[in-house]
Design an enzyme around this catalytic site. Structure first.
Site, PDB file in Angstrom:
ATOM      1  N   ASP A 223     -24.735  72.970  12.687  1.00 47.48           N
ATOM      2  CA  ASP A 223     -24.749  71.934  12.074  1.00 47.48           C
ATOM      3  C   ASP A 223     -24.302  71.919  10.812  1.00 47.48           C
ATOM      4  OD1 ASP A 223     -25.232  68.978  11.637  1.00 47.48           O
ATOM      5  OD2 ASP A 223     -27.053  69.421  10.672  1.00 47.48           O
TER       6      ASP A 223
ATOM      7  N   ASP B  37     -24.207  69.299   7.642  1.00 44.61           N
ATOM      8  CA  ASP B  37     -25.416  68.437   6.591  1.00 44.61           C
ATOM      9  C   ASP B  37     -26.770  69.113   6.733  1.00 44.61           C
ATOM     10  OD1 ASP B  37     -23.788  65.054   6.036  1.00 44.61           O
ATOM     11  OD2 ASP B  37     -22.859  67.329   6.704  1.00 44.61           O
TER      12      ASP B  37
ATOM     13  N   GLU C  97     -26.488  66.180   2.252  1.00 48.21           N
ATOM     14  CA  GLU C  97     -25.997  64.846   3.444  1.00 48.21           C
ATOM     15  C   GLU C  97     -24.838  64.160   2.858  1.00 48.21           C
ATOM     16  OE1 GLU C  97     -27.336  64.430   6.531  1.00 48.21           O
ATOM     17  OE2 GLU C  97     -28.724  65.751   6.292  1.00 48.21           O
TER      18      GLU C  97
ATOM     19  N   ARG D 170     -24.585  52.875   8.869  1.00 44.39           N
ATOM     20  CA  ARG D 170     -24.457  53.629   7.488  1.00 44.39           C
ATOM     21  C   ARG D 170     -22.945  53.669   7.039  1.00 44.39           C
ATOM     22  NH1 ARG D 170     -26.711  59.175   8.705  1.00 44.39           N
ATOM     23  NH2 ARG D 170     -26.802  58.707  10.684  1.00 44.39           N
TER      24      ARG D 170
ATOM     25  N   SER E 249     -20.521  68.637  13.655  1.00 46.59           N
ATOM     26  CA  SER E 249     -21.198  67.867  12.509  1.00 46.59           C
ATOM     27  C   SER E 249     -21.210  66.329  12.891  1.00 46.59           C
ATOM     28  CB  SER E 249     -20.596  68.117  11.168  1.00 46.59           C
ATOM     29  OG  SER E 249     -21.004  67.288  10.234  1.00 46.59           O
TER      30      SER E 249
ATOM     31  N   LYS F 214     -22.242  67.408  20.534  1.00 44.40           N
ATOM     32  CA  LYS F 214     -22.479  68.693  19.977  1.00 44.40           C
ATOM     33  C   LYS F 214     -22.843  69.828  20.870  1.00 44.40           C
ATOM     34  CE  LYS F 214     -24.151  67.341  15.482  1.00 44.40           C
ATOM     35  NZ  LYS F 214     -24.956  68.207  14.198  1.00 44.40           N
TER      36      LYS F 214
ATOM     37  N   ASP G 285     -31.068  71.260  11.853  1.00 47.12           N
ATOM     38  CA  ASP G 285     -32.159  70.635  11.459  1.00 47.12           C
ATOM     39  C   ASP G 285     -32.472  69.417  11.923  1.00 47.12           C
ATOM     40  OD1 ASP G 285     -31.222  68.410   8.935  1.00 47.12           O
ATOM     41  OD2 ASP G 285     -29.740  69.351  10.132  1.00 47.12           O
TER      42      ASP G 285
ATOM     43  N   ASN H 151     -30.495  65.122  16.059  1.00 50.70           N
ATOM     44  CA  ASN H 151     -29.233  65.348  16.861  1.00 50.70           C
ATOM     45  C   ASN H 151     -28.592  66.360  17.294  1.00 50.70           C
ATOM     46  OD1 ASN H 151     -26.587  63.717  17.305  1.00 50.70           O
ATOM     47  ND2 ASN H 151     -25.730  64.609  15.406  1.00 50.70           N
TER      48      ASN H 151
END
Length: 211
Positions: free
Chosen positions: A11, A13, A20, A56, A99, A144, A167, A170
């Site tokens: 990943d 971020d 992030e 977002r 990502s 992903k 982390d 997702n």
């Protein structure tokens, strides 16, 4: 066709980098607090990632493309990232990054961190500013996992020779699809689901696990 001994997919971020990116972009819009709260909920798996990302990104509407350079200058690579990618290459492996962040940032930082291939979302730009939407399909958990499998197929790498490092919620499908799923700097649900949990926030800790 490039053939690799193994494949490591990270990943971006909070894994490849400490930051992030969407929160750094939200700083430029003066909306970091609300975006940060939404990001944390998505990473814990409390809300649908794609829906959360759309909301977002909507908060970024009007951020000028000149902000991208300022954000890139603030990116902090995760400790040990260059040592890890160098070790992967020395052993005949390939490093990929997939990502939920953005190509506008990743395209500039990935090569310098030793990443061989990467996939991210792309922000829609209108009149030199973020329009508040994402172009094309959103890179979510399913994308992903699909990317890890597709890259492994292209490289002639068997599933057992793939490692996924993430982390957030997702990343769970990608970690499940890999031969070894590593929770790194991870939320509790991700730590619980991983094959192994990497304790220190230092990617050099992954090197002994490489094939």
């Amino acid at each position: 066709m490039t053939v690799a001994r193994f494949l490591v997919v990270l990943d971006a971020d909070s894994t490849l980098i400490r930051d992030e990116v969407i929160e750094l972009l939200a700083d430029e819009a003066g909306r970091r607090a609300e975006v940060q709260a939404a990001t944390e909920a998505a990473m814990r798996g409390e809300v649908d990632f794609a829906s959360s990302l759309r909301s977002r990104v909507a908060a970024l509407e009007g951020v000028g493309i000149d902000a991208f350079e300022r954000v890139r200058a603030r990116i902090r690579p995760t400790p040990g990232v260059r040592e890890l990618t160098a070790a992967v290459h020395e052993r005949g492996g390939v490093v990929g990054v997939v990502s939920g962040g953005f190509h506008e940032i990743l395209d500039h930082i990935a090569p310098g961190l030793g990443v061989d291939r990467w996939l991210a979302n792309r922000l829609a730009i209108v009149d030199d500013a973020v329009s508040g939407t994402v172009e094309g399909d959103i890179v979510d958990a399913t994308v992903k996992a699909r990317s890890l499998r597709a890259w492994a197929d292209e490289l002639g790498v068997k599933t057992h020779a793939t490692i996924a490092i993430g982390d957030g919620a997702n990343d769970l499908e990608m970690m499940a699809a890999a031969g070894l799923g590593l929770a790194f700097n991870a939320k509790p649900a991700v730590r619980a689901a991983a094959n192994l949990v990497v304790g220190p926030v230092d990617l050099r800790a992954v090197i002994p696990l490489l094939p």
